[in-house]
Design an enzyme around this catalytic site. Structure first.
Site, PDB file in Angstrom:
ATOM      1  N   ARG A 253      -2.365  10.686   6.365  1.00 41.54           N
ATOM      2  CA  ARG A 253      -2.478   9.304   6.835  1.00 41.54           C
ATOM      3  C   ARG A 253      -2.039   8.334   5.735  1.00 41.54           C
ATOM      4  NH1 ARG A 253      -6.456   5.056   6.383  1.00 41.54           N
ATOM      5  NH2 ARG A 253      -7.749   6.363   5.051  1.00 41.54           N
TER       6      ARG A 253
ATOM      7  N   LEU B 265     -15.077   5.348  -3.629  1.00 44.24           N
ATOM      8  CA  LEU B 265     -13.656   4.995  -3.584  1.00 44.24           C
ATOM      9  C   LEU B 265     -13.263   3.851  -4.515  1.00 44.24           C
ATOM     10  CD1 LEU B 265     -11.212   5.948  -1.810  1.00 44.24           C
ATOM     11  CD2 LEU B 265     -11.411   3.728  -0.718  1.00 44.24           C
TER      12      LEU B 265
ATOM     13  N   HIS C 229     -11.726  12.053   1.536  1.00 43.71           N
ATOM     14  CA  HIS C 229     -11.719  10.675   2.033  1.00 43.71           C
ATOM     15  C   HIS C 229     -11.590  10.557   3.545  1.00 43.71           C
ATOM     16  CE1 HIS C 229     -11.163   6.412   1.770  1.00 43.71           C
ATOM     17  NE2 HIS C 229      -9.954   6.448   2.283  1.00 43.71           N
TER      18      HIS C 229
ATOM     19  N   ARG D 119      -0.716   9.427  -0.579  1.00 38.51           N
ATOM     20  CA  ARG D 119      -1.960   9.846  -1.230  1.00 38.51           C
ATOM     21  C   ARG D 119      -1.966  11.324  -1.603  1.00 38.51           C
ATOM     22  NH1 ARG D 119      -6.227   6.422   2.506  1.00 38.51           N
ATOM     23  NH2 ARG D 119      -5.754   4.460   1.471  1.00 38.51           N
TER      24      ARG D 119
ATOM     25  N   GLN E  27      -7.720  14.592   3.959  1.00 36.29           N
ATOM     26  CA  GLN E  27      -7.091  13.761   2.919  1.00 36.29           C
ATOM     27  C   GLN E  27      -8.007  13.583   1.710  1.00 36.29           C
ATOM     28  OE1 GLN E  27      -6.338   9.274   3.419  1.00 36.29           O
ATOM     29  NE2 GLN E  27      -4.315  10.178   3.439  1.00 36.29           N
TER      30      GLN E  27
ATOM     31  N   HIS F  33      -8.314  11.326  -1.320  1.00 37.26           N
ATOM     32  CA  HIS F  33      -7.804  10.069  -1.873  1.00 37.26           C
ATOM     33  C   HIS F  33      -7.663  10.247  -3.373  1.00 37.26           C
ATOM     34  CE1 HIS F  33      -7.526   5.838  -2.905  1.00 37.26           C
ATOM     35  NE2 HIS F  33      -7.493   5.521  -1.617  1.00 37.26           N
TER      36      HIS F  33
ATOM     37  N   PHE G 272       0.859  -1.182   0.000  1.00 38.18           N
ATOM     38  CA  PHE G 272       0.000   0.000   0.000  1.00 38.18           C
ATOM     39  C   PHE G 272       0.893   1.229   0.000  1.00 38.18           C
ATOM     40  CE2 PHE G 272      -4.555   1.041   1.265  1.00 38.18           C
ATOM     41  CZ  PHE G 272      -5.129   0.054   0.475  1.00 38.18           C
TER      42      PHE G 272
ATOM     43  N   GLU H 275      -6.792   1.681  -3.032  1.00 43.21           N
ATOM     44  CA  GLU H 275      -5.368   1.721  -3.338  1.00 43.21           C
ATOM     45  C   GLU H 275      -4.849   0.312  -3.629  1.00 43.21           C
ATOM     46  OE1 GLU H 275      -3.901   4.499  -0.631  1.00 43.21           O
ATOM     47  OE2 GLU H 275      -1.861   3.758  -0.670  1.00 43.21           O
TER      48      GLU H 275
HETATM   49  C1  LIG Z   1     -14.574   3.545   0.997  1.00 44.37           C
HETATM   50  C2  LIG Z   1     -13.574   3.590   2.096  1.00 44.37           C
HETATM   51  C3  LIG Z   1     -12.569   2.641   2.156  1.00 44.37           C
HETATM   52  C4  LIG Z   1     -11.629   2.665   3.178  1.00 44.37           C
HETATM   53  N1  LIG Z   1     -10.654   1.686   3.219  1.00 44.37           N
HETATM   54  C5  LIG Z   1      -9.773   1.687   4.238  1.00 44.37           C
HETATM   55  C6  LIG Z   1      -8.787   0.660   4.335  1.00 44.37           C
HETATM   56  O1  LIG Z   1      -8.720  -0.244   3.530  1.00 44.37           O
HETATM   57  N2  LIG Z   1      -7.916   0.702   5.373  1.00 44.37           N
HETATM   58  C7  LIG Z   1      -7.960   1.683   6.320  1.00 44.37           C
HETATM   59  O2  LIG Z   1      -7.148   1.659   7.231  1.00 44.37           O
HETATM   60  N3  LIG Z   1      -8.891   2.663   6.252  1.00 44.37           N
HETATM   61  C8  LIG Z   1      -9.804   2.685   5.249  1.00 44.37           C
HETATM   62  N4  LIG Z   1     -10.750   3.671   5.188  1.00 44.37           N
HETATM   63  C9  LIG Z   1     -10.873   4.599   6.309  1.00 44.37           C
HETATM   64  C10 LIG Z   1     -11.579   3.899   7.457  1.00 44.37           C
HETATM   65  O3  LIG Z   1     -12.555   3.018   6.954  1.00 44.37           O
HETATM   66  C11 LIG Z   1     -12.254   4.881   8.406  1.00 44.37           C
HETATM   67  O4  LIG Z   1     -11.370   5.897   8.748  1.00 44.37           O
HETATM   68  C12 LIG Z   1     -12.660   4.149   9.666  1.00 44.37           C
HETATM   69  O5  LIG Z   1     -13.460   3.038   9.360  1.00 44.37           O
HETATM   70  C13 LIG Z   1     -13.391   5.036  10.655  1.00 44.37           C
HETATM   71  O6  LIG Z   1     -13.796   4.230  11.730  1.00 44.37           O
HETATM   72  P1  LIG Z   1     -14.379   4.842  13.058  1.00 44.37           P
HETATM   73  O7  LIG Z   1     -14.617   3.702  13.982  1.00 44.37           O
HETATM   74  O8  LIG Z   1     -13.552   5.972  13.500  1.00 44.37           O
HETATM   75  O9  LIG Z   1     -15.772   5.459  12.606  1.00 44.37           O
HETATM   76  P2  LIG Z   1     -16.988   4.808  11.761  1.00 44.37           P
HETATM   77  O10 LIG Z   1     -16.771   3.431  11.335  1.00 44.37           O
HETATM   78  O11 LIG Z   1     -17.323   5.809  10.739  1.00 44.37           O
HETATM   79  O12 LIG Z   1     -18.155   4.829  12.787  1.00 44.37           O
HETATM   80  C14 LIG Z   1     -18.717   6.032  13.239  1.00 44.37           C
HETATM   81  C15 LIG Z   1     -19.895   5.693  14.091  1.00 44.37           C
HETATM   82  O13 LIG Z   1     -20.324   6.860  14.778  1.00 44.37           O
HETATM   83  C16 LIG Z   1     -21.729   6.984  14.677  1.00 44.37           C
HETATM   84  N5  LIG Z   1     -22.109   8.368  14.846  1.00 44.37           N
HETATM   85  C17 LIG Z   1     -21.619   9.460  14.199  1.00 44.37           C
HETATM   86  N6  LIG Z   1     -22.206  10.571  14.672  1.00 44.37           N
HETATM   87  C18 LIG Z   1     -23.079  10.181  15.628  1.00 44.37           C
HETATM   88  C19 LIG Z   1     -23.999  10.861  16.481  1.00 44.37           C
HETATM   89  N7  LIG Z   1     -24.157  12.180  16.424  1.00 44.37           N
HETATM   90  N8  LIG Z   1     -24.742  10.130  17.332  1.00 44.37           N
HETATM   91  C20 LIG Z   1     -24.627   8.780  17.391  1.00 44.37           C
HETATM   92  N9  LIG Z   1     -23.767   8.076  16.615  1.00 44.37           N
HETATM   93  C21 LIG Z   1     -23.011   8.782  15.751  1.00 44.37           C
HETATM   94  C22 LIG Z   1     -22.028   6.414  13.294  1.00 44.37           C
HETATM   95  O14 LIG Z   1     -23.381   6.091  13.163  1.00 44.37           O
HETATM   96  C23 LIG Z   1     -21.106   5.200  13.307  1.00 44.37           C
HETATM   97  O15 LIG Z   1     -21.712   4.157  14.029  1.00 44.37           O
HETATM   98  C24 LIG Z   1     -11.689   3.668   4.157  1.00 44.37           C
HETATM   99  C25 LIG Z   1     -12.683   4.640   4.097  1.00 44.37           C
HETATM  100  C26 LIG Z   1     -13.610   4.611   3.067  1.00 44.37           C
HETATM  101  C27 LIG Z   1     -14.644   5.669   3.001  1.00 44.37           C
END
Ligand SMILES: Cc1cc2nc3c(=O)[nH]c(=O)nc-3n(C[C@H](O)[C@H](O)[C@H](O)COP(=O)(O)OP(=O)(O)OC[C@H]3O[C@@H](n4cnc5c(N)ncnc54)[C@H](O)[C@@H]3O)c2cc1C
Length: 606
Positions: free
Chosen positions: A415, A250, A380, A309, A234, A236, A121, A253
Site C-alpha cells: 500500500r 509510528l 503497520h 515502504r 506492510q 512501515h 508521500f 512518512e
Molecule cells: C499510527 C498510524 C498512522 C497512520 N497514518 C495514516 C495516514 O496518514 N494515511 C493513511 O492513509 N493511512 C494511515 N494509517 C493507516 C490507517 O489509519 C488505517 O489503515 C485505517 O485508519 C483503518 O481504518 P478502518 O476504518 O479500516 O478501521 P479502524 O479505524 O481501525 O476501525 C476499526 C473498528 O472496528 C472495531 N472492531 C474491530 N473488531 C471488532 C469486533 N470484533 N467487534 C466490534 N468492533 C470491532 C474497532 O473497535 C474499530 O471501531 C495509519 C495507521 C497508523 C497505525
C-alpha cells in the site's frame, strides 16, 4: 443458557473507524435503520491515529496530477497484484470524497490561495496528500462522527462481535458481548458490513492499537467468506525504537515528505545506494535535487527516502544487520538538518509535524528540531483481507460486505501511504450504498438460536478452566505467538523459518483451548484476550501459509530464499478459505487482465 438481548436493523456495521462511519452514513442516507458497533468508544477507532494524510489527485499543488497518475502509482506500488477495478474507482472517486469531508466540516491545511494543501508521500509522483498537520485521522474521524450522528445511525460502544450469524449461505446478523458487563447481544440485520481494521497485534513490534486482533478477517473466514493476499503485511520503515516501552509507535512518512533524511551510524544517506530499476527515472540521484523536490520544485525528482515502504524498510533492515545501525537497533531519521536551509526551521517543524515533535519530546525526551530520531521498521498495515467485489464491496458470502483495512484488493502487494484514508471513504461509501441496496432487495433472514448459543458457550469456556487444572494465561499464549510471528514471518522470510512458525501456531492453538479467564465478566481484559486469541491465531496461520505459497519477493513480501520477482507468481493472488474438513485451503486465483484503456494509462505514467 445465558440470556441475551436482540436488536433489529437493516444494516449492521461492525467497526466505527473511517470505513465503518462512512458506510453507516451512506446506509442511513439510503433510509436504512443502521447500527454501528465498536470495541472502543466512538471517536477512538484506529483511524484517529492516522497522521500524514489522505491521498487524492486534486492537483492543488501540482497541476500535472490526475486520477490516471494516481491509478498508475497505486498499481506500480502494489506490483500489479491489485484489483485494478478498485484502484480505478479509488483514483477517480477520492477527490470527491475529500471535498465531501471538507463540506462536512473538516478543516484541512490550505495553500496560499486557499485551496486544500497537499504534501509529498512515498510512492506518489506528485504532492497528493490532503492533511491537517500530522493529525489527519483525528480530523477525519471527528468529521465523520459528527456527520454520522446527525444522520441517525445507532451506535453501540465497547461491544465485541464474536461471530457472524448465518441463514444458509447468507449472513444475517452477529452475536457479541458488551465489554463493560460481559452480557451477550444479538443483532439481526439484512446486510452486515465488516469495517474492523487490521491484524498488527499478531506481531510484537507494531504501530497498531489493541483493537487490531484480526477479528473481521476471522469472522469472515469462519462465516465462509474468502480471504485474499494475506501474505502481504506492510512493515512501515519508521517506527520508534527507543525507549523500549514505545517501540513500534509510528513516525509518520510526513517527516520524510517535509525533507527528513535517513542516515546510518556513519552519517551516510544510504538510500541513494539502492534505487530499484523501475523507480530510477523518477528518483533523484543527488541530495540537492531531493531537497528541491520536498520544497515543491516541479523540475526535481523525489529523494530515495520517499521510495515505497517495503523498499525503505528493507534498506533499513540491511543497514542494521550490517552493523551500521543506531545505538538501539535502528537508523537515524533527521529533520533537524533543515536548519541549514530554512531560517525559521524550529517553528516550521513544529507547525508541520506537531504530533511528532510532541511524541518524541514526551516519550523519548528528544527535541526533533535539534536532534535526529532513531527509527526502525514496525508492523503497520495488512494489504490482505476479505475478498470483495470491486464495485459493491460484497464478499463471497452473500449479505456480507467489507471495507477499509479489513478488505483486500486495492493495494495489491504493497500500500502507498495515504491510500488507506482515501480507501476508507471511497469504499466505505460504496459498501454502505450496496449493503443498503441488498437490504432492500432481500427479505429478512432467520437467526439460528443454536448458532447463537454455541457462540456464547464457546466464549464463556475460559471461565470454566482453572489454572490449577492445567489452564493457561491467555497473555502468555498471545505473547509467544507475537514473538513467533515477529521472528519467523516478518520483513525477511525463509521457508524453514515459516514452517517452524506453522508448527508453533499449531501448538498455540492447542494451548488456546486451555486459555483461562479468572474472576467475573465485568471489565475483564484477560477474558477479552482469551476470546481474541482464536482470531489472532487464525490470521497468523493465514499470513504464514500464504507467505510460504508465494515463492518470490514482491512488494511487502521479501523471501531470502526467492529474492527475485517471478513471472509465474505475477499472475495470481492467493485466496484462502475454510475447507469442508475445517482446515485452511489455499487457491492460486489468476489475476484479471487490465483492460486496454487502463493498460495505456499505466504505460503512459511509467
Ligand atoms: C499510527 C498510524 C498512522 C497512520 N497514518 C495514516 C495516514 O496518514 N494515511 C493513511 O492513509 N493511512 C494511515 N494509517 C493507516 C490507517 O489509519 C488505517 O489503515 C485505517 O485508519 C483503518 O481504518 P478502518 O476504518 O479500516 O478501521 P479502524 O479505524 O481501525 O476501525 C476499526 C473498528 O472496528 C472495531 N472492531 C474491530 N473488531 C471488532 C469486533 N470484533 N467487534 C466490534 N468492533 C470491532 C474497532 O473497535 C474499530 O471501531 C495509519 C495507521 C497508523 C497505525
Amino acid at each position: 443458557m445465558d440470556q441475551y438481548t436482540t436488536h433489529e436493523h437493516d444494516v449492521l456495521v461492525i467497526g466505527a473507524g473511517g470505513a465503518g462511519l462512512r458506510a453507516a452514513i451512506e446506509a442511513s442516507a439510503a433510509g436504512c435503520k443502521t447500527a454501528v458497533i465498536t470495541k472502543s468508544l466512538l471517536g477512538k477507532a484506529h483511524t484517529v491515529m492516522a497522521e500524514g494524510g489522505i491521498a487524492a489527485a486534486m492537483a492543488n499543488v501540482d497541476d500535472r496530477d490526475s486520477w490516471k497518475v494516481h491509478f498508475a502509482d497505486t498499481m506500480r506500488g502494489g506490483q500489479y497484484l491489485n484489483n485494478w477495478r478498485m484502484a480505478e474507482l479509488h483514483a477517480k472517486e477520492a477527490p470527491a470524497r475529500v471535498r465531501e469531508l471538507e463540506a462536512w466540516g473538516a478543516v484541512f491545511d490550505r495553500t496560499k490561495d486557499g485551496r486544500i494543501l497537499q504534501r509529498n508521500f512515498g510512492g506518489h509522483r506528485y504532492p497528493r496528500l490532503a492533511h491537517v498537520g500530522d493529525r489527519t485521522g483525528l480530523e477525519m474521524i471527528r468529521t465523520l462522527q459528527d456527520h454520522g450522528i446527525h444522520s441517525g445511525m445507532e451506535v453501540f460502544m465497547e461491544m465485541t462481535i464474536i461471530d457472524l450469524l448465518k441463514d444458509g449461505d447468507r449472513v444475517v446478523g452477529a452475536v457479541g458481548y458488551d465489554r463493560e458487563r460481559g452480557r451477550f447481544r444479538v443483532w439481526r440485520a439484512n446486510a452486515v458490513i465488516l469495517a474492523t481494521g487490521g491484524i498488527g497485534r499478531a506481531y510484537s513490534i507494531t504501530s497498531n492499537s489493541w483493537e487490531y486482533t484480526g477479528d473481521g478477517h476471522a469472522l469472515a473466514y469462519r462465516a465462509g467468506a474468502d480471504l485474499m493476499d494475506m501474505e502481504f503485511v506492510q512493515f512501515h520503515p519508521t517506527g520508534m525504537v527507543w525507549p523500549p516501552s514505545v517501540k513500534g509507535i509510528l513516525v509518520t512518512e510526513g517527516v520524510r515528505g517535509e525533507g527528513g533524511v535517513l542516515r546510518n551510524k556513519d552519517g551516510k544517506r544510504f538510500m541513494f545506494d539502492d534505487i530499484p530499476e523501475n523507480y530510477k527515472s523518477s528518483t533523484a540521484d543527488n541530495e540537492e535535487e531531493g531537497w528541491r523536490y520536498t520544497q515543491g520544485d516541479k523540475s526535481a525528482r523525489r529523494p530515495p527516502e520517499l521510495l515505497t515502504r517495503d523498499h525503505v524498510a528493507r534498506c533499513i533492515n540491511r543497514e542494521v544487520k550490517a552493523g551500521r545501525g543506531s545505538p538501539h537497533g535502528g537508523v537515524f531519521l533527521d529533520i533537524a538538518w533543515i536548519k541549514e536551509r530554512i531560517p525559521n526551521s524550529v517553528e516550521h517543524i513544529k507547525k508541520k509535524l506537531p504530533s511528532m515533535y510532541h511524541q518524541f519530546h514526551q516519550l523519548a525526551g528528544l527535541d526533533i528540531t535539534q536532534e535526529p530520531m532513531e527509527v526502525g521498521p514496525t508492523t503497520h498495515y495488512v494489504m490482505g483481507g476479505v475478498k470483495v467485489e470491486g464495485d459493491t464491496q460484497m464478499s463471497t458470502a452473500p449479505g456480507l460486505f467489507a471495507a477499509g483495512e479489513v478488505a483486500a484488493g486495492l493495494h495489491g502487494a504493497n500500500r502507498l501511504g495515504g491510500n488507506s484514508l482515501s480507501d476508507l471513504v471511497v469504499f466505505g461509501k460504496r459498501a454502505g450504498e450496496y449493503a443498503a441496496k441488498f437490504s432492500k432487495e432481500n427479505s429478512t433472514g432467520k437467526v439460528n438460536k443454536d448458532q447463537v448459543e454455541a457462540a456464547i458457550r464457546e466464549s464463556l469456556a475460559p471461565f470454566e478452566r482453572g489454572l490449577a487444572a492445567g489452564g493457561e494465561s491467555p497473555y502468555a499464549i498471545q505473547q509467544d505467538l507475537q514473538k513467533t510471528m515477529q521472528a519467523d514471518v516478518s520483513i525477511v522470510r525463509l521457508e524453514n523459518e515459516m514452517q517452524r512458525a506453522l508448527g508453533k501456531i499449531e501448538e498455540y492453538k492447542q494451548r488456546a483451548e486451555r486459555a483461562t479467564a479468572m474472576g467475573h465478566r465485568e471489565y475483564n481484559p484477560g477474558w477479552h484476550t482469551a476470546i481474541d486469541l482464536r482470531n489472532l491465531l487464525m490470521v497468523s496461520e493465514a499470513v504464514t501459509l500464504a507467505a510460504i505459497e508465494r515463492k518470490e519477493s514482491r512488494g511487502a513480501q521479501f523471501r531470502e530464499d526467492y529474492p527475485e520477482k517471478s513471472d509465474a507468481c505475477s499472475k495470481f493472488n492467493i485466496v484462502l478459505k475454510q475447507g469442508g474438513d475445517g482446515k485452511m485451503q489455499l487457491i492460486r486465483q489468476p489475476t484479471r487482465a487490465l483492460p486496454e484503456e487502463l493498460k495505456v494509462v499505466v504505460e503512459e505514467n511509467k
